[in-house]
Design a protein around this motif. Structure first.
Motif, mmCIF file in Angstrom:
data_model
loop_
_atom_site.group_PDB
_atom_site.id
_atom_site.type_symbol
_atom_site.label_atom_id
_atom_site.label_comp_id
_atom_site.label_asym_id
_atom_site.label_seq_id
_atom_site.Cartn_x
_atom_site.Cartn_y
_atom_site.Cartn_z
ATOM 1 N N LEU A 225 15.598 -0.164 36.249
ATOM 2 C CA LEU A 225 14.445 -0.821 36.862
ATOM 3 C C LEU A 225 13.131 -0.304 36.284
ATOM 4 O O LEU A 225 12.165 -1.064 36.115
ATOM 5 C CB LEU A 225 14.476 -0.621 38.382
ATOM 6 N N ILE A 226 13.093 1.001 35.982
ATOM 7 C CA ILE A 226 11.891 1.555 35.352
ATOM 8 C C ILE A 226 11.687 0.928 33.988
ATOM 9 O O ILE A 226 10.563 0.596 33.578
ATOM 10 C CB ILE A 226 11.999 3.096 35.245
ATOM 11 N N ALA A 227 12.801 0.731 33.259
ATOM 12 C CA ALA A 227 12.700 0.102 31.940
ATOM 13 C C ALA A 227 12.201 -1.339 32.053
ATOM 14 O O ALA A 227 11.606 -1.881 31.109
ATOM 15 C CB ALA A 227 14.066 0.132 31.254
ATOM 16 N N ASN A 228 12.447 -1.950 33.229
ATOM 17 C CA ASN A 228 11.975 -3.318 33.442
ATOM 18 C C ASN A 228 10.526 -3.367 33.943
ATOM 19 O O ASN A 228 10.015 -4.449 34.292
ATOM 20 C CB ASN A 228 12.879 -4.043 34.440
ATOM 21 N N GLY A 229 9.885 -2.175 34.056
ATOM 22 C CA GLY A 229 8.468 -2.121 34.387
ATOM 23 C C GLY A 229 8.140 -1.866 35.834
ATOM 24 O O GLY A 229 6.970 -1.944 36.231
ATOM 25 N N ASP A 231 7.603 0.493 39.245
ATOM 26 C CA ASP A 231 7.250 1.881 39.537
ATOM 27 C C ASP A 231 8.208 2.425 40.596
ATOM 28 O O ASP A 231 8.919 1.678 41.287
ATOM 29 C CB ASP A 231 5.804 1.977 40.017
ATOM 30 N N LEU A 232 8.193 3.766 40.799
ATOM 31 C CA LEU A 232 9.153 4.443 41.685
ATOM 32 C C LEU A 232 8.982 4.034 43.136
ATOM 33 O O LEU A 232 9.967 3.921 43.875
ATOM 34 C CB LEU A 232 9.019 5.963 41.553
ATOM 35 N N ASN A 233 7.737 3.834 43.589
ATOM 36 C CA ASN A 233 7.527 3.442 44.983
ATOM 37 C C ASN A 233 8.190 2.094 45.266
ATOM 38 O O ASN A 233 8.838 1.908 46.307
ATOM 39 C CB ASN A 233 6.026 3.363 45.295
ATOM 40 N N THR A 234 8.046 1.166 44.350
ATOM 41 C CA THR A 234 8.667 -0.154 44.524
ATOM 42 C C THR A 234 10.190 -0.037 44.503
ATOM 43 O O THR A 234 10.894 -0.674 45.301
ATOM 44 C CB THR A 234 8.200 -1.101 43.414
ATOM 45 N N ILE A 235 10.673 0.795 43.590
ATOM 46 C CA ILE A 235 12.131 0.969 43.481
ATOM 47 C C ILE A 235 12.697 1.577 44.767
ATOM 48 O O ILE A 235 13.730 1.121 45.280
ATOM 49 C CB ILE A 235 12.472 1.857 42.264
#
Length: 529
Positions: A225-229, A231-235
Motif C-alpha cells: 500500500l505504501i508503494a501505491n502511495g 500514508d501510514l495513517n490511512t493504512i
C-alpha cells in the motif's frame, strides 16, 4: 524397639515349632544414594512349610520384613517407603502396623501319570539368563529391596505341565488381570502429564507460527500500500476497518484473511493446563478378556534345549486410553484422562546348550517378540480459533490426534556365554536389548553385563557389572550398575556377608536412575533353620 523385636522373635519361634523352615537375615549398612546418605538396617525372615501326601504336595512361603532408615521406621506412612523403595517401584505394602509381609507362595500340586497340576499362588520358573528373563512375561522381575536385587513376583492361577512323547508342555492360566502388584509402577507416573505438556507446547508453537504468518502478511500488505502511495495513517485506518480495503482493489477473500488474522492476534500466545484429572477403566472384572495365559513347549534339538511359547498377558502398569483437553479463551485448560491396562501378545524363545568345541563353555539366550494390544492414545483437544463465518468472532474447534506410546511390535532379548569350572567358578558375559522396566516407544535400551561367581574354601564372591545405553532426546546415554557380595560359609547354618550396590546415570530419565536409591554398602548376617 525391644518390644517389637521380642514379638518378632516369638512369632518366629512359634512357626519353627510348628514345622516351618527358612532363614533369618539381618543387615546394617550405609545408604550413600543422593537422596538418602544415612544408615539403613533391616530384618527379614523367610518362612516355608511344605509336605507331601501320596500324589499331593503343598507349600506355603512368606517373608516378614522390618526396615529402618536412620531414625525413621517404616511403620505407618507408605510414602516413607520411598527412602528405601523408589516411589515408582514399591515392592510390598504394609499389612499390619509394625511389620511388612509378602506372601510368596501358597499352592498345591496334584500328580498324575503324565502331568502335574498346580493351583494357588506360586512363583514361575526363571529362564536361562542371569540378568533377567524377557521370555517370562506373566510375572514381573523388577522388585527391588535391600535384601534382593530382583524379586520374582508370584502369580495366582493354575499351571499344568507334562509330557507328550519327547516334548514337555507347560500351560499357565491366571484368571484375573489384577496380580497383586498395584503399587508397582514400572514407568514414570508422568506418562500422562508428558503427553499433556507436549500438547500445550505444540499448541503454543502452532499459534505462535500462525501469528508470525499474519504479521508477515500484514507487513507485506503495508509495504504494497505504501508503494501505491498511501500514508501510514490511512493504512492503519483501513486495517482497523478492512472493508475500506476494497477501495484499493483487495478481494473479499483477502479482506476475510485480514479479519481472521486480526482475530487470531487476540487469542492467547501461551497454552497451559491448570487442572489434571484422571479415571480408570475396570481392570479387575473376571472375564476372558482380562485373563492372562501362556502355553510353552520344550524339546531338544542338536544338543540344545529349546523352549518356545505364546503368551497373552497385560502390562504391569496403566497408560492413557483417551485424553480430553479443553482450553478456555485465555489459554488455560482442563485435562481429563481415562487410564487402562493394555494387553499384549508375545512369542517367546529360551535356548541353552553346551559347546561342542570348548570344554566348560555353555550358551544361553532368551527373547520375546511383543505385539501390544494398542499402540497409541487418543488426544482430543478443544480450543478457540477464528470463526469461519464471522471473522471478528472466535469459536471452539476440536482436534483429535493419535499419540504413539508403544511400537507396533518390538523385541526384548538377552544372550550370553558362560564358562564353568566345577562348582567353584562361573564367569559369564551377556548382551541385551531392553531392561526389565522398559516397554515404551523409543525407550528400549541396549547394553551388556558381566558376572562372576567364585568360591575358594569357605569364601565366596558374586559380582555383576552392567552398562546400559538408553535413548533420551534422540541420543543414547549410558548408565552403570554393579553389585558385589563377599560371603563366608564356614559356620554351619550361618552366613555373614558384605554387599555393595551401586548404580549411576547422569540423566534423570535413564532407566538405571531409579536403582540409585539402593546405593549402599552393608554387612549382612543370615542364619538357616
Amino acid at each position: 524397639m525391644r518390644k517389637r523385636l521380642f514379638i518378632f522373635l516369638m512369632i518366629l519361634s512359634t512357626v519353627v515349632i510348628l514345622g516351618f523352615n527358612g532363614d533369618l537375615q539381618y543387615f546394617y549398612g550405609y545408604n550413600f544414594s543422593k537422596d538418602a546418605s544415612t544408615t539403613i538396617s533391616g530384618l527379614k525372615a523367610n518362612l516355608s512349610f511344605e509336605n507331601s501326601l501320596d500324589t499331593l504336595y503343598y507349600k506355603l512361603s512368606l517373608d516378614l520384613f522390618k526396615l529402618k532408615n536412620g531414625k525413621t521406621y517404616f511403620d505407618f506412612d507408605i510414602n516413607n517407603y520411598s527412602m528405601i523403595f523408589p516411589s515408582e517401584m514399591y515392592l510390598i505394602k504394609p499389612n499390619v502396623p509394625w511389620m511388612l509381609y509378602v506372601l510368596n507362595e501358597a499352592y498345591a500340586d496334584i500328580y498324575f501319570d503324565e502331568a502335574t497340576v498346580r493351583f494357588g499362588r506360586f512363583i514361575l520358573n526363571n529362564g536361562s539368563s542371569t540378568l533377567y528373563s524377557p521370555s517370562v512375561l506373566l510375572s514381573a522381575h523388577d522388585g527391588l529391596n535391600p535384601f534382593e536385587n530382583y524379586k520374582a513376583l508370584p502369580v495366582e492361577g493354575i499351571n499344568i505341565n507334562g509330557y507328550l512323547g519327547d516334548y514337555v508342555y507347560d500351560l499357565t492360566i491366571i484368571p484375573e488381570t489384577y496380580d497383586n502388584i498395584s503399587d508397582f509402577v514400572l514407568y514414570p507416573k508422568n506418562i500422562n502429564e508428558n503427553i499433556i505438556y507436549e500438547n500445550a507446547v505444540t499448541l503454543t508453537y502452532q499459534f505462535t507460527e500462525s501469528k508470525k504468518e499474519v504479521e508477515n502478511a500484514t507487513e507485506e500488505l503495508i509495504n504494497q500500500l505504501i508503494a501505491n502511495g498511501l500514508d501510514l495513517n490511512t493504512i492503519n485506518t483501513m486495517l482497523n476497518n478492512p472493508l475500506l480495503l476494497k477501495n484499493v482493489g483487495l478481494s473479499d477473500e483477502q479482506i476475510y484473511e485480514i479479519y481472521a488474522g486480526q482475530t487470531l492476534m487476540t487469542l492467547p500466545s501461551t497454552y497451559e493446563i491448570n487442572t489434571i484429572t484422571a479415571e480408570s477403566t475396570n481392570i479387575d472384572e473376571l472375564n476372558a478378556k482380562n485373563m492372562n495365559y501362556a502355553a510353552k513347549i520344550s524339546f531338544n534339538i542338536l544338543g540344545y534345549d529349546l523352549k518356545m511359547g505364546f503368551v497373552h498377558d497385560h502390562y504391569h502398569f496403566m497408560v492413557p486410553e483417551k485424553i480430553d483437553i479443553k482450553y478456555s479463551d485465555n489459554g488455560t485448560g482442563v485435562s481429563n484422562t481415562v487410564m487402562y491396562r493394555p494387553s499384549r501378545n508375545s512369542v517367546t524363545l529360551d535356548i541353552q546348550g553346551v559347546s561342542n568345541f570348548f570344554d566348560s563353555i555353555s550358551y544361553h539366550g532368551e527373547a520375546a517378540f511383543i505385539m501390544p494390544e494398542k499402540t497409541y492414545t487418543i488426544v482430543n483437544t478443544s480450543y478457540y480459533v477464528p470463526d469461519t463465518l464471522q471473522p471478528t468472532e472466535t469459536t471452539i474447534t476440536t482436534n483429535s490426534t493419535n499419540i504413539d506410546i508403544f511400537d507396533k511390535y518390538y523385541a526384548k532379548a538377552v544372550a550370553g556365554i558362560e564358562y564353568t569350572k566345577g562348582e567353584d567358578l562361573t564367569i559369564g558375559i551377556e548382551g541385551f536389548n531392553g531392561l526389565p522396566t522398559e516397554e515404551l516407544k523409543d525407550h528400549i535400551s541396549f547394553g551388556g553385563d558381566t558376572y562372576i561367581k567364585a568360591k575358594y574354601s569357605n569364601i565366596a564372591i558374586e559380582g555383576l557389572g552392567l552398562v546400559a545405553f538408553s535413548k533420551i532426546n534422540d541420543e543414547y546415554k549410558p548408565g552403570y550398575m554393579t553389585n558385589i557380595k563377599l560371603s563366608y560359609s564356614g559356620i554351619d547354618n550361618f552366613e555373614p556377608s558384605i554387599k555393595i550396590n551401586y548404580a549411576y546415570a547422569e540423566d534423570n530419565e535413564h532407566s538405571i536412575k531409579q536403582y540409585e536409591n539402593l546405593n549402599s554398602i552393608s554387612l549382612s548376617f543370615k542364619t538357616y533353620f
